[in-house]
Write an enzyme that holds these catalytic residues in place. Sequence first.
Site, PDB file in Angstrom:
ATOM      1  N   ARG A   1       6.110  -6.004  -7.489  1.00 57.63           N
ATOM      2  CA  ARG A   1       7.906  -6.682  -7.707  1.00 57.63           C
ATOM      3  C   ARG A   1       8.344  -6.990  -9.051  1.00 57.63           C
ATOM      4  NH1 ARG A   1       6.253 -11.609  -3.389  1.00 57.63           N
ATOM      5  NH2 ARG A   1       7.006 -13.173  -5.519  1.00 57.63           N
TER       6      ARG A   1
ATOM      7  N   ARG B   1       7.090 -18.835 -13.063  1.00 56.38           N
ATOM      8  CA  ARG B   1       7.009 -18.832 -11.321  1.00 56.38           C
ATOM      9  C   ARG B   1       6.279 -20.137 -11.722  1.00 56.38           C
ATOM     10  NH1 ARG B   1       5.935 -13.767  -8.647  1.00 56.38           N
ATOM     11  NH2 ARG B   1       5.866 -14.838  -7.001  1.00 56.38           N
TER      12      ARG B   1
ATOM     13  N   ARG C   1      -1.444  -7.429  -6.839  1.00 58.37           N
ATOM     14  CA  ARG C   1      -0.197  -7.373  -5.631  1.00 58.37           C
ATOM     15  C   ARG C   1       0.414  -6.170  -5.070  1.00 58.37           C
ATOM     16  NH1 ARG C   1       2.645 -11.953  -3.659  1.00 58.37           N
ATOM     17  NH2 ARG C   1       3.719 -12.113  -5.389  1.00 58.37           N
TER      18      ARG C   1
ATOM     19  N   ARG D   1      10.796 -25.344  -0.915  1.00 55.49           N
ATOM     20  CA  ARG D   1      10.218 -25.512  -2.645  1.00 55.49           C
ATOM     21  C   ARG D   1      10.903 -26.738  -3.872  1.00 55.49           C
ATOM     22  NH1 ARG D   1       8.968 -20.044  -2.361  1.00 55.49           N
ATOM     23  NH2 ARG D   1       8.438 -18.983  -4.361  1.00 55.49           N
TER      24      ARG D   1
ATOM     25  N   LYS E   1      -0.095 -17.652   0.734  1.00 64.56           N
ATOM     26  CA  LYS E   1       0.642 -17.695   1.409  1.00 64.56           C
ATOM     27  C   LYS E   1       1.357 -16.887   2.740  1.00 64.56           C
ATOM     28  CE  LYS E   1       3.893 -19.608  -0.455  1.00 64.56           C
ATOM     29  NZ  LYS E   1       3.577 -19.272  -2.668  1.00 64.56           N
TER      30      LYS E   1
HETATM   31  P1  AP5 Z   1       0.594 -13.336  -1.163  1.00 63.39           P
HETATM   32  O1  AP5 Z   1       0.018 -13.241   0.284  1.00 63.39           O
HETATM   33  O2  AP5 Z   1       1.482 -11.849  -1.739  1.00 63.39           O
HETATM   34  O3  AP5 Z   1       0.709 -14.880  -1.784  1.00 63.39           O
HETATM   35  P2  AP5 Z   1       2.116 -15.361  -1.916  1.00 63.39           P
HETATM   36  O4  AP5 Z   1       1.457 -16.696  -1.668  1.00 63.39           O
HETATM   37  O5  AP5 Z   1       2.772 -15.543  -1.058  1.00 63.39           O
HETATM   38  O6  AP5 Z   1       2.181 -15.463  -3.397  1.00 63.39           O
HETATM   39  P3  AP5 Z   1       4.043 -15.136  -3.471  1.00 63.39           P
HETATM   40  O7  AP5 Z   1       4.111 -14.977  -4.846  1.00 63.39           O
HETATM   41  O8  AP5 Z   1       4.695 -13.921  -2.636  1.00 63.39           O
HETATM   42  O9  AP5 Z   1       4.194 -16.443  -3.292  1.00 63.39           O
HETATM   43  P4  AP5 Z   1       5.841 -16.903  -4.035  1.00 63.39           P
HETATM   44  O10 AP5 Z   1       5.810 -18.585  -3.363  1.00 63.39           O
HETATM   45  O11 AP5 Z   1       5.941 -16.850  -5.613  1.00 63.39           O
HETATM   46  O12 AP5 Z   1       6.635 -15.453  -4.125  1.00 63.39           O
HETATM   47  P5  AP5 Z   1       8.034 -16.000  -2.551  1.00 63.39           P
HETATM   48  O13 AP5 Z   1       7.775 -14.573  -2.379  1.00 63.39           O
HETATM   49  O14 AP5 Z   1       8.014 -17.331  -1.333  1.00 63.39           O
HETATM   50  O15 AP5 Z   1      -0.622 -12.352  -1.743  1.00 63.39           O
HETATM   51  C1  AP5 Z   1      -0.817 -12.396  -3.147  1.00 63.39           C
HETATM   52  C2  AP5 Z   1      -2.102 -10.774  -3.448  1.00 63.39           C
HETATM   53  O16 AP5 Z   1      -3.278 -12.168  -3.238  1.00 63.39           O
HETATM   54  C3  AP5 Z   1      -1.437  -9.808  -1.986  1.00 63.39           C
HETATM   55  O17 AP5 Z   1      -2.294  -9.164  -2.947  1.00 63.39           O
HETATM   56  C4  AP5 Z   1      -3.090 -10.124  -0.830  1.00 63.39           C
HETATM   57  O18 AP5 Z   1      -3.689  -9.390  -0.737  1.00 63.39           O
HETATM   58  C5  AP5 Z   1      -3.756 -11.276  -2.363  1.00 63.39           C
HETATM   59  N1  AP5 Z   1      -4.736 -12.121  -1.442  1.00 63.39           N
HETATM   60  C6  AP5 Z   1      -3.884 -13.144  -0.349  1.00 63.39           C
HETATM   61  N2  AP5 Z   1      -5.188 -13.164   0.133  1.00 63.39           N
HETATM   62  C7  AP5 Z   1      -5.962 -13.427  -0.172  1.00 63.39           C
HETATM   63  C8  AP5 Z   1      -7.529 -13.751  -0.215  1.00 63.39           C
HETATM   64  N3  AP5 Z   1      -7.960 -14.646  -0.094  1.00 63.39           N
HETATM   65  N4  AP5 Z   1      -8.463 -13.436  -1.528  1.00 63.39           N
HETATM   66  C9  AP5 Z   1      -8.096 -11.953  -1.943  1.00 63.39           C
HETATM   67  N5  AP5 Z   1      -7.195 -11.401  -2.540  1.00 63.39           N
HETATM   68  C10 AP5 Z   1      -5.872 -12.021  -1.543  1.00 63.39           C
HETATM   69  O19 AP5 Z   1       8.942 -16.546  -3.778  1.00 63.39           O
HETATM   70  C11 AP5 Z   1       9.647 -15.157  -4.887  1.00 63.39           C
HETATM   71  C12 AP5 Z   1      10.912 -16.005  -5.194  1.00 63.39           C
HETATM   72  O20 AP5 Z   1      11.941 -15.568  -4.598  1.00 63.39           O
HETATM   73  C13 AP5 Z   1      11.113 -17.858  -5.996  1.00 63.39           C
HETATM   74  O21 AP5 Z   1      10.220 -17.142  -7.615  1.00 63.39           O
HETATM   75  C14 AP5 Z   1      12.203 -17.991  -5.987  1.00 63.39           C
HETATM   76  O22 AP5 Z   1      12.773 -17.497  -7.557  1.00 63.39           O
HETATM   77  C15 AP5 Z   1      12.770 -17.266  -4.533  1.00 63.39           C
HETATM   78  N6  AP5 Z   1      12.886 -18.263  -3.127  1.00 63.39           N
HETATM   79  C16 AP5 Z   1      12.017 -17.905  -2.645  1.00 63.39           C
HETATM   80  N7  AP5 Z   1      11.436 -19.108  -1.724  1.00 63.39           N
HETATM   81  C17 AP5 Z   1      13.118 -20.139  -1.980  1.00 63.39           C
HETATM   82  C18 AP5 Z   1      13.483 -21.453  -1.883  1.00 63.39           C
HETATM   83  N8  AP5 Z   1      12.918 -21.495  -1.105  1.00 63.39           N
HETATM   84  N9  AP5 Z   1      14.001 -21.943  -2.940  1.00 63.39           N
HETATM   85  C19 AP5 Z   1      14.603 -21.443  -4.329  1.00 63.39           C
HETATM   86  N10 AP5 Z   1      14.366 -20.117  -4.288  1.00 63.39           N
HETATM   87  C20 AP5 Z   1      13.356 -19.244  -3.451  1.00 63.39           C
END
Ligand code: AP5
Length: 223
Positions: A161, A172, A127, A88, A13
Amino acid sequence: MRIVLVGPPGAGKGTQAAYLAKNLGIPHISTGDLFRANMSQGTPLGQQAKEYMSAGQLVPDSVTIGMAEDRMEQPDAEGGFLLDGFPRNIGQAQALDDYLQRKGLSLDAVLDLEVPEDEVVKRIAGRRICRNDSSHVYHEVYNKPKTAGVCDQCGGELYQREDDSEETVRKRLDVYHTETEPIIDYFKAQDLVITIPAMGPVDEVTRRSMAALEVTEDDGDAA
Ligand code: AP5
């Protein structure tokens, strides 16, 4: 355009949002990035979020919804935005609908990035994120920086991270299935969901997403 990106942790994402937001000329709003920025600045909100994020739990809606609304109120979001990681759960989805309704606005699309779970685990394990800007995202195998451990874009140090440990990733993923997946049906009922197969090279997934939104890179200011 007003777009929501949904998908499991590690689906790509953040990676896609960076390209799509640039192509569409709209800000990328990631609640995860907002929490991490608050954590690194040591704000009370960051301290509150840290305990939930480290455990792989959702930060409570009472904190998250207000933070997301404040960000959507910023002048750069007037013409549209790309939401990554918000909403979410159903409560947040309803809060977003209420917010948009109050403003006389609506969503254009919800892009659901579809990736098998074993791929998601590989993506998260490799990552690396930039300390200066957590939207600068790399992968040890799939998307290597030119110099190991150094951000190509700003020279910042790359790190793993804390919530990317195997145990927390499992948690997660559980939270994604139980709390977040139901929002896909919620938005399907509004005919907003477009499923994007998110396997393959990053630029290929971006092209699929742009095609699904029926815009080309030349339509950069289609917001
Ligand atoms: P990446 O783009 O980093 O993936 P992502 O989907 O953004 O993954 P996240 O782990 O950041 O998502 P998340 O939803 O768990 O985390 P968030 O920060 O929102 O890609 C992943 C890896 O793959 C990278 O190394 C990239 O290079 C590689 N890659 C990408 N595309 C590729 C491809 N096509 N081919 C090969 N490799 C590829 O949330 C973290 C925490 O914050 C949550 O657990 C929660 O505690 C809190 N939080 C955030 N938002 C909320 C909310 N709305 N409500 C409550 N808590 C929240």
